[in-house]
Write an enzyme that holds these catalytic residues in place. Sequence first.
Site, short mmCIF file in Angstrom:
data_model
loop_
_atom_site.label_atom_id
_atom_site.label_comp_id
_atom_site.label_asym_id
_atom_site.label_seq_id
_atom_site.Cartn_x
_atom_site.Cartn_y
_atom_site.Cartn_z
N THR A 1 0.84 -1.19 0.00
CA THR A 1 0.00 0.00 0.00
C THR A 1 0.88 1.25 0.00
O THR A 1 2.05 1.19 0.39
CB THR A 1 -0.95 0.00 1.23
OG1 THR A 1 -1.92 1.04 1.07
CG2 THR A 1 -0.18 0.21 2.52
N GLU A 2 0.33 2.35 -0.47
CA GLU A 2 1.04 3.63 -0.48
C GLU A 2 2.34 3.58 -1.30
O GLU A 2 3.37 4.11 -0.87
CB GLU A 2 1.34 4.11 0.95
CG GLU A 2 0.10 4.34 1.80
CD GLU A 2 -0.80 5.45 1.26
OE1 GLU A 2 -0.27 6.42 0.70
OE2 GLU A 2 -2.03 5.31 1.39
N ILE A 3 2.28 2.94 -2.45
CA ILE A 3 3.48 2.91 -3.30
C ILE A 3 3.21 3.53 -4.68
O ILE A 3 4.03 3.40 -5.58
CB ILE A 3 4.06 1.47 -3.44
CG1 ILE A 3 3.00 0.45 -3.82
CG2 ILE A 3 4.74 1.03 -2.17
CD1 ILE A 3 2.67 0.42 -5.28
N LYS B 1 0.14 3.37 -6.73
CA LYS B 1 -0.69 2.72 -7.76
C LYS B 1 -1.53 3.75 -8.51
O LYS B 1 -1.62 3.72 -9.74
CB LYS B 1 -1.63 1.69 -7.12
CG LYS B 1 -0.97 0.44 -6.60
CD LYS B 1 -1.98 -0.62 -6.21
CE LYS B 1 -3.02 -0.13 -5.22
NZ LYS B 1 -2.43 0.31 -3.92
N THR B 2 -2.17 4.65 -7.77
CA THR B 2 -3.03 5.65 -8.41
C THR B 2 -2.22 6.61 -9.26
O THR B 2 -2.63 6.98 -10.36
CB THR B 2 -3.84 6.43 -7.36
OG1 THR B 2 -4.59 5.51 -6.56
CG2 THR B 2 -4.78 7.41 -8.02
N LYS C 1 -12.29 2.04 -9.39
CA LYS C 1 -11.68 1.79 -8.08
C LYS C 1 -12.79 1.13 -7.27
O LYS C 1 -13.56 1.80 -6.57
CB LYS C 1 -11.24 3.11 -7.46
CG LYS C 1 -10.65 2.99 -6.05
CD LYS C 1 -9.20 2.66 -6.08
CE LYS C 1 -8.61 2.73 -4.66
NZ LYS C 1 -7.20 2.27 -4.64
N SER D 1 -11.20 2.78 1.02
CA SER D 1 -11.38 3.25 2.38
C SER D 1 -10.59 4.55 2.53
O SER D 1 -9.87 4.97 1.63
CB SER D 1 -10.92 2.20 3.39
OG SER D 1 -9.61 1.76 3.10
N ASP E 1 -8.07 8.98 -4.42
CA ASP E 1 -7.54 8.17 -5.52
C ASP E 1 -8.60 7.98 -6.61
O ASP E 1 -8.31 8.09 -7.81
CB ASP E 1 -7.08 6.81 -5.01
CG ASP E 1 -5.85 6.92 -4.12
OD1 ASP E 1 -5.21 7.98 -4.12
OD2 ASP E 1 -5.54 5.94 -3.42
N GLU F 1 -8.27 -0.35 -10.58
CA GLU F 1 -7.23 -0.27 -9.55
C GLU F 1 -7.67 -0.96 -8.27
O GLU F 1 -8.78 -0.74 -7.77
CB GLU F 1 -6.89 1.19 -9.24
CG GLU F 1 -5.71 1.31 -8.28
CD GLU F 1 -5.53 2.72 -7.75
OE1 GLU F 1 -5.15 2.85 -6.57
OE2 GLU F 1 -5.75 3.68 -8.51
N GLY F 2 -6.78 -1.77 -7.74
CA GLY F 2 -7.05 -2.46 -6.49
C GLY F 2 -6.81 -1.55 -5.29
O GLY F 2 -6.61 -0.35 -5.40
N ALA F 3 -6.85 -2.19 -4.11
CA ALA F 3 -6.56 -1.50 -2.86
C ALA F 3 -5.43 -2.26 -2.18
O ALA F 3 -5.55 -3.46 -1.95
CB ALA F 3 -7.80 -1.47 -1.97
N GLY F 4 -4.32 -1.57 -1.91
CA GLY F 4 -3.19 -2.26 -1.32
C GLY F 4 -2.54 -3.21 -2.30
O GLY F 4 -2.39 -2.91 -3.48
N PRO G 1 10.61 8.56 -11.61
CA PRO G 1 11.39 9.06 -10.48
C PRO G 1 10.49 9.73 -9.44
O PRO G 1 9.30 9.94 -9.68
CB PRO G 1 12.32 10.08 -11.13
CG PRO G 1 11.53 10.59 -12.30
CD PRO G 1 10.74 9.41 -12.80
N ARG G 2 11.06 10.06 -8.31
CA ARG G 2 10.32 10.82 -7.29
C ARG G 2 10.14 12.24 -7.83
O ARG G 2 11.10 12.97 -8.01
CB ARG G 2 11.10 10.84 -5.98
CG ARG G 2 10.35 11.44 -4.80
CD ARG G 2 9.17 10.57 -4.41
NE ARG G 2 8.47 11.11 -3.28
CZ ARG G 2 8.65 10.70 -2.02
NH1 ARG G 2 9.55 9.75 -1.77
NH2 ARG G 2 7.97 11.21 -1.03
#
Length: 229
Positions: free
Chosen positions: A12-14, A16-17, A38, A42, A55, A117-120, A206-207
């Site tokens: 999670t939090e990587i 995806k969106t 989506k 949550s 998202d 898009e999934g969750a996690g 990249p970031r």
Amino acid sequence: MAQAYFITGTDTEIGKTTIAAGLLHAARRAGLSTAAAKPVASGCVQTREGLRNEDALALLGECSLALRYEEVNPLAFEPAIAPHLAAREVGVQLDVATLLGPVQAILDRGADLTLVEGAGGWRVPLAGGASLSDLVMALRLPVILVVGVRLGCINQAVLTAEAIARDGLPLAGWVANVVDPQTSRLEDNLATLAERLPAPCLGRVPRLPRPSPAAVAEYLDLAPLGIAL
């Protein structure tokens, strides 16, 4: 020809969106029609229009088809916890049957590119011992894996790819999203991912200080998916 993919991640939090919105933007820029879903989210915020997820709104903003929010995100929960726990708290049955119809309705719109898009990650729980991956299996969607590039990502990425293969689904491609630019031996890690993942890399992002869909799209390539641009 319409194509559809499920977007999952190594965690999670990587991003995806971020990546999904970038892929949709790249398709739109090439003149293709786009749609997204989506199915469950949550951590939603209460608004005048009802619960809204950041998202899901980002995905909706990159859909060229006229879709309502509720079509894109049919199940929205306020607590920022695992979706199956959030659903349980409000008495909603979160299972494949509940999610299948709304997602299929989006797919049936026939956009040139549709992303779900999934969750996690891949094994996010649903009710009754099921997982979100069971929804993907029911839909028979090929998968795009977003790899959050940081320490430990190789193990997570390879295990996820193995799980997708065991579930009988094709890994259509993967995206390296550099969430930690200070990752030690970054280039070596990216090379190892390319060696170990059985699918083409669709881009290395990249970031970015402002990761807008347009900015992210500059680092993505839809050609390995066989999408005519």
